[in-house]
Design a protein around this motif. Structure first.
Motif, PDB file in Angstrom:
ATOM      1  N   GLY A  83       0.786  -1.234   0.000  1.00  0.00           N
ATOM      2  CA  GLY A  83       0.000   0.000   0.000  1.00  0.00           C
ATOM      3  C   GLY A  83       0.818   1.284   0.000  1.00  0.00           C
ATOM      4  N   LYS A  84       2.069   1.203  -0.439  1.00  0.00           N
ATOM      5  CA  LYS A  84       2.889   2.428  -0.504  1.00  0.00           C
ATOM      6  C   LYS A  84       2.288   3.440  -1.489  1.00  0.00           C
ATOM      7  CE  LYS A  84       6.661   0.095  -1.601  1.00  0.00           C
ATOM      8  NZ  LYS A  84       6.277  -1.276  -1.203  1.00  0.00           N
ATOM      9  N   SER A  85       2.099   2.998  -2.727  1.00  0.00           N
ATOM     10  CA  SER A  85       1.651   3.944  -3.762  1.00  0.00           C
ATOM     11  C   SER A  85       0.247   4.471  -3.444  1.00  0.00           C
ATOM     12  CB  SER A  85       1.671   3.262  -5.137  1.00  0.00           C
ATOM     13  OG  SER A  85       2.967   2.779  -5.415  1.00  0.00           O
ATOM     14  N   THR A  86      -0.620   3.571  -3.007  1.00  0.00           N
ATOM     15  CA  THR A  86      -1.981   3.970  -2.631  1.00  0.00           C
ATOM     16  C   THR A  86      -1.933   5.010  -1.508  1.00  0.00           C
ATOM     17  OG1 THR A  86      -2.724   1.744  -3.221  1.00  0.00           O
ATOM     18  CG2 THR A  86      -4.192   3.038  -1.811  1.00  0.00           C
ATOM     19  N   VAL A 109       9.056   7.288  -7.469  1.00  0.00           N
ATOM     20  CA  VAL A 109      10.452   6.831  -7.518  1.00  0.00           C
ATOM     21  C   VAL A 109      10.483   5.326  -7.776  1.00  0.00           C
ATOM     22  CG1 VAL A 109      12.739   7.082  -6.456  1.00  0.00           C
ATOM     23  CG2 VAL A 109      10.929   8.656  -5.803  1.00  0.00           C
ATOM     24  N   ASP A 110       9.514   4.855  -8.564  1.00  0.00           N
ATOM     25  CA  ASP A 110       9.432   3.426  -8.885  1.00  0.00           C
ATOM     26  C   ASP A 110       9.336   3.280 -10.405  1.00  0.00           C
ATOM     27  OD1 ASP A 110       8.782   0.781  -9.293  1.00  0.00           O
ATOM     28  OD2 ASP A 110       7.244   0.708  -7.733  1.00  0.00           O
ATOM     29  N   PRO A 111      10.332   2.596 -11.032  1.00  0.00           N
ATOM     30  CA  PRO A 111      10.325   2.432 -12.488  1.00  0.00           C
ATOM     31  C   PRO A 111       9.057   1.747 -13.023  1.00  0.00           C
ATOM     32  CG  PRO A 111      12.402   1.652 -11.549  1.00  0.00           C
ATOM     33  CD  PRO A 111      11.498   1.972 -10.396  1.00  0.00           C
ATOM     34  N   GLY A 165       6.126   2.639 -12.305  1.00  0.00           N
ATOM     35  CA  GLY A 165       5.172   3.707 -12.589  1.00  0.00           C
ATOM     36  C   GLY A 165       3.764   3.469 -12.050  1.00  0.00           C
ATOM     37  N   ASP A 166       3.634   2.716 -10.965  1.00  0.00           N
ATOM     38  CA  ASP A 166       2.289   2.438 -10.421  1.00  0.00           C
ATOM     39  C   ASP A 166       1.580   3.717  -9.967  1.00  0.00           C
ATOM     40  OD1 ASP A 166       2.650  -0.237 -10.861  1.00  0.00           O
ATOM     41  OD2 ASP A 166       3.160  -0.712  -8.778  1.00  0.00           O
ATOM     42  N   LEU A 167       2.304   4.567  -9.252  1.00  0.00           N
ATOM     43  CA  LEU A 167       1.700   5.831  -8.802  1.00  0.00           C
ATOM     44  C   LEU A 167       1.318   6.682 -10.018  1.00  0.00           C
ATOM     45  CD1 LEU A 167       0.972   7.796  -6.462  1.00  0.00           C
ATOM     46  CD2 LEU A 167       3.279   8.742  -6.703  1.00  0.00           C
ATOM     47  N   LEU A 199       7.757  10.949  -1.528  1.00  0.00           N
ATOM     48  CA  LEU A 199       8.467  10.080  -2.455  1.00  0.00           C
ATOM     49  C   LEU A 199       7.914   8.666  -2.353  1.00  0.00           C
ATOM     50  CD1 LEU A 199      12.113  11.274  -1.563  1.00  0.00           C
ATOM     51  CD2 LEU A 199      10.550  12.237  -3.285  1.00  0.00           C
ATOM     52  N   ASP A 200       7.407   8.152  -3.461  1.00  0.00           N
ATOM     53  CA  ASP A 200       6.873   6.782  -3.478  1.00  0.00           C
ATOM     54  C   ASP A 200       7.996   5.835  -3.896  1.00  0.00           C
ATOM     55  OD1 ASP A 200       5.153   4.607  -3.466  1.00  0.00           O
ATOM     56  OD2 ASP A 200       4.480   4.953  -5.529  1.00  0.00           O
ATOM     57  N   CYS A 201       8.480   5.032  -2.952  1.00  0.00           N
ATOM     58  CA  CYS A 201       9.642   4.164  -3.215  1.00  0.00           C
ATOM     59  C   CYS A 201       9.266   2.869  -3.911  1.00  0.00           C
ATOM     60  CB  CYS A 201      10.344   3.829  -1.900  1.00  0.00           C
ATOM     61  SG  CYS A 201      11.096   5.261  -1.125  1.00  0.00           S
TER      62      CYS A 201
HETATM   63 MG    MG Z   1       4.130   0.998  -5.306  1.00  0.00          MG
END
Ligand code: MG
Ligand code: ADP
Length: 273
Positions: free
Chosen positions: A17-20, A41-43, A45-47, A131-133
């Protein structure tokens, strides 16, 4: 103007649930009148996808390009990578260009602080930068921690892997010691809590396991299809189901984030920084 606060949302486990959380905390802070920048900051691209850019890999300018410019010392001061979201905040999308950057950083001087240099160049107009890791403890996460004032750690309510937590906290401590003395753990919060795992015992077990070393936040994010839906609804939970339990929980979390941010602001004011 008060100093912008930079917050990394990190956990090396995927699907917690980081991006959410980055999306909903960002939208909630914006609803509280804060100026917000979210950085993917995740390749994967979920966010970026959640924020309505359904084909991140087709985007011409993303975080990867901006970081390449930092490395090459050719920063574009107009920052074309910063996009506006209809819920009143800005964001920087990411796509697989960012994995190429991560690989190329191996040969770069001060490779742990490339993202920090980027964040420092854009953060001024904002109250909070989130920052979304990506789910790892690799170079991108080290960069995110190096750029941050504090880190928030979402933990799945039924997955209390103490070793993972020790590893993550160890990484945070190493970054704090070696690169970023300001870094603090803002807190751990539980996500995906349901009837079975969200019992008082579980919450107290988390506090017992981690609470001695880590602040455990009050907000507990429920497991609900409503939150899963926002990844394609193009709306944060505050617009998707404003009166539901999930919105309520994220509202609590947003208030806690503001409290942590204000506490840190007054502390830095004390020190005259
Ligand atoms: Mg994520
Ligand atoms: P991470 O960024 O840690 O990999 P995500 O935020 O992408 O995690 O969430 C993983 C998946 O779970 C996504 O499909 C998302 O829509 C869904 N999800 C996130 N939070 C919840 C929740 N509280 N309840 C139910 N589903 C959730």
């Amino acid at each position: 103007m008060a100093k912008p606060k930079v917050i990394a949302v990190a956990n090396q486990k995927g699907g917690v649930g980081k991006s959410t959380s980055v999306y909903n905390i960002g939208a909630g802070l914006a609803m509280n009148g804060k100026n917000i920048l979210l950085i993917d900051v995740d390749p994967q691209g979920d966010l970026t996808k959640m924020l309505g850019q359904r084909k991140p890999h087709d985007l011409p300018v993303t975080l990867g390009n901006a970081l390449n410019d930092v490395v090459a010392d050719t920063e574009n001061s107009s920052h074309p990578e910063i996009l506006r979201h209809h819920e009143g905040f800005d964001f920087v999308p990411a796509n697989r260009t960012l994995s190429a950057v991560e690989v190329s950083l191996v040969n770069v001087m001060s490779r742990e602080t490339v993202l920090r240099r980027y964040v420092n160049s854009v953060k001024k107009p904002y109250d909070y930068v989130l920052l979304d890791c990506n789910p790892s403890l690799g170079m991108l996460v080290i960069n995110a921690l190096s750029a941050s004032d504090y880190v928030l750690i979402p933990v799945q309510a039924d997955y209390l892997a103490a070793e993972d937590m020790t590893e993550l906290v160890g990484t945070v401590q190493n970054v704090k010691k070696g690169i970023n003395h300001n870094l603090k753990i803002g807190g751990v919060f539980l996500t995906m809590a349901n009837e079975t795992n969200f019992r008082k015992e579980v919450v107290s077990a988390v506090k017992e396991n981690f609470g001695k070393h880590l602040p455990v936040l009050q907000a507990v994010i429920p497991a609900t299809v409503r939150l899963a839906e926002i990844s394609t609804a193009d709306k944060s939970i505050f617009r998707h189901e404003p009166r539901g339990k999930a919105a309520e929980a994220y509202r609590t979390l947003v208030q806690e984030v503001i409290e942590i941010g204000e506490k840190q602001r007054s502390r830095s004011a004390d020190l005259g920084r």
